[in-house]
Design an enzyme around this catalytic site. Sequence first.
Site, PDB file in Angstrom:
ATOM      1  N   ASP A 205       0.550  -1.311   0.128  1.00  0.00           N
ATOM      2  CA  ASP A 205       0.055  -0.019  -0.052  1.00  0.00           C
ATOM      3  C   ASP A 205       0.764   1.181   0.024  1.00  0.00           C
ATOM      4  OD1 ASP A 205      -2.207  -1.702   0.269  1.00  0.00           O
ATOM      5  OD2 ASP A 205      -2.378  -1.345   2.432  1.00  0.00           O
ATOM      6  N   MET A 206       0.331   2.300  -0.466  1.00  0.00           N
ATOM      7  CA  MET A 206       1.156   3.594  -0.639  1.00  0.00           C
ATOM      8  C   MET A 206       1.502   4.129   0.673  1.00  0.00           C
ATOM      9  SD  MET A 206      -0.197   7.227  -2.181  1.00  0.00           S
ATOM     10  CE  MET A 206       1.044   8.951  -2.003  1.00  0.00           C
TER      11      MET A 206
END
Length: 218
Positions: free
Chosen positions: A61-62
């Site tokens: 995930d970012m």
Amino acid sequence: MDNRAMSTAPVDILHADDSLILCNKPAGMLAVPGRGPTKQDCLISRVQWLHADALIVHRLDMATSGLLLLALGAEMQRRLSRAFAERRVQKRYVAVVHGLLAEPGSDWAHIDLPVGADWPNRPRQQVCHVNGKPSQTRYRCLAQDRLGQTSRVELEPVTGRTHQLRVHLQALGHPIVGDALYADRQDLAPRLYLHATELALHHPVTGAALQFSSAAPF
């Protein structure tokens, strides 16, 4: 800022050979390009300035930092993707969660809750016993902060669903500190306290055992 200038910025490469590259992704960086011109700067595009044939194998995930594996060329991508699909790659994470989860040093516990999209609230995911996919996570408590009412936890995803670790910990009543999607809105932590700390696999060509580690920056 010019996207081209951004994409050539340095990347923390921990290992590189003729088959694969192991990077240490910072929190806040996309693994792959997003939608729109302002979301083209990402880890894979930066690596491709140095290694044009670099390809993504799995994602973080970012908001998550830590170890991210890339393949060099389509054949290595197929081999490494197969290793992930067949669960021959071991991944571990460290997180800090709200609340006192368990006694430090306790045995590994198991979460077995199906995870699926929360369509009205995308990109959120949710535990869903109707349409969710089977999802399993192992976890154990490493330490507790009784004053701050948080726990430091080691996590081992058995499956690899979107936001799986974040959803499973929220389902236990212990969301990850700094989680803008799944924690309390009053959580003012500067980042998501989730880091991919260990990755182990066999080399797709030589078969040699590879093990990498990255200490959590929190």
